[in-house]
Scaffold this motif. Structure first.
Motif, PDB file in Angstrom:
ATOM      1  N   LEU A   1       0.896  -1.148   0.000  1.00  0.00           N
ATOM      2  CA  LEU A   1       0.000   0.000   0.000  1.00  0.00           C
ATOM      3  C   LEU A   1       0.935   1.197   0.000  1.00  0.00           C
ATOM      4  O   LEU A   1       1.689   1.413   0.955  1.00  0.00           O
ATOM      5  N   VAL A   2       0.954   1.945  -1.097  1.00  0.00           N
ATOM      6  CA  VAL A   2       1.869   3.073  -1.249  1.00  0.00           C
ATOM      7  C   VAL A   2       1.087   4.364  -1.057  1.00  0.00           C
ATOM      8  O   VAL A   2       0.065   4.574  -1.707  1.00  0.00           O
ATOM      9  N   ILE A   3       1.579   5.201  -0.181  1.00  0.00           N
ATOM     10  CA  ILE A   3       1.010   6.528   0.023  1.00  0.00           C
ATOM     11  C   ILE A   3       2.065   7.533  -0.427  1.00  0.00           C
ATOM     12  O   ILE A   3       3.181   7.560   0.111  1.00  0.00           O
ATOM     13  N   TYR A   4       1.706   8.316  -1.437  1.00  0.00           N
ATOM     14  CA  TYR A   4       2.622   9.297  -2.005  1.00  0.00           C
ATOM     15  C   TYR A   4       2.511  10.603  -1.211  1.00  0.00           C
ATOM     16  O   TYR A   4       1.501  11.288  -1.291  1.00  0.00           O
ATOM     17  N   LEU A   5       3.562  10.914  -0.465  1.00  0.00           N
ATOM     18  CA  LEU A   5       3.563  12.108   0.373  1.00  0.00           C
ATOM     19  C   LEU A   5       3.999  13.350  -0.394  1.00  0.00           C
ATOM     20  O   LEU A   5       3.628  14.464  -0.038  1.00  0.00           O
ATOM     21  N   GLY A   6       4.839  13.170  -1.408  1.00  0.00           N
ATOM     22  CA  GLY A   6       5.331  14.307  -2.167  1.00  0.00           C
ATOM     23  C   GLY A   6       6.318  15.169  -1.396  1.00  0.00           C
ATOM     24  O   GLY A   6       6.534  16.331  -1.724  1.00  0.00           O
ATOM     25  N   GLU A   7       6.908  14.607  -0.375  1.00  0.00           N
ATOM     26  CA  GLU A   7       7.889  15.309   0.462  1.00  0.00           C
ATOM     27  C   GLU A   7       8.647  14.256   1.258  1.00  0.00           C
ATOM     28  O   GLU A   7       8.252  13.091   1.291  1.00  0.00           O
ATOM     29  N   PRO A   8       9.743  14.655   1.923  1.00  0.00           N
ATOM     30  CA  PRO A   8      10.469  13.671   2.735  1.00  0.00           C
ATOM     31  C   PRO A   8       9.555  13.049   3.793  1.00  0.00           C
ATOM     32  O   PRO A   8       8.651  13.704   4.317  1.00  0.00           O
ATOM     33  N   VAL A   9       9.805  11.786   4.074  1.00  0.00           N
ATOM     34  CA  VAL A   9       9.024  11.077   5.088  1.00  0.00           C
ATOM     35  C   VAL A   9       9.501  11.550   6.461  1.00  0.00           C
ATOM     36  O   VAL A   9      10.687  11.427   6.784  1.00  0.00           O
TER      37      VAL A   9
END
Length: 136
Positions: A80-88
């Motif tokens: 399950l991939v959640i794209y944050l668009g920024e550093p984790v």
């Protein structure tokens, strides 16, 4: 309604321990409890948990049938991939670990380059990606 971009998606998975799963997904990741079904009428003995963000077009359904349990059988590619668009954020990874998750190396090194992989209490993999994604 036809199957199209407006259709809601449910990802259903078995769980060995819904309380452990709830700690990870709700307290760890920050999803909301959208619905819970209690077996035997006891609130803490639930057999179904739906977790998600209220405005998202998807949610998780985690199930445990005490009368006929199904053992989770995740593979290295069940992500399950959640794209944050920024550093984790390190704080998010730490919170997931404090709530039953385990940081693991990804089977596909792409995800180690572009995110962090966390194993949930049932062995399924959550990838928090630093990238953005758009289907358009």
């Amino acid at each position: 309604m036809p199957a199209n971009a407006a259709a809601h998606v449910r990802i259903a998975r078995p769980s060995r321990d819904l309380e452990a799963a709830e700690r990870f997904w709700i307290s760890g990741l920050g999803l909301d409890v959208l619905y819970r079904h209690a077996s035997n009428g006891m609130p803490d003995d639930h057999s179904l948990l739906m977790a998600g963000w209220p405005d998202a077009a998807w949610h998780l359904e985690l199930v445990n049938d005490p009368a006929a349990p199904v053992e989770p059988r995740p593979t290295a590619e069940d992500l399950l991939v959640i794209y944050l668009g920024e550093p984790v954020p390190d704080s998010l990874v730490e919170r997931l670990e404090q709530h039953g998750g385990k940081r693991v190396p990804a089977h596909n090194p792409y995800w180690d380059t572009w995110g962090v992989t966390i194993q949930d209490p049932d062995g399924y993999l959550l990838v928090l990606s630093t990238r953005n994604w758009s289907n358009s």
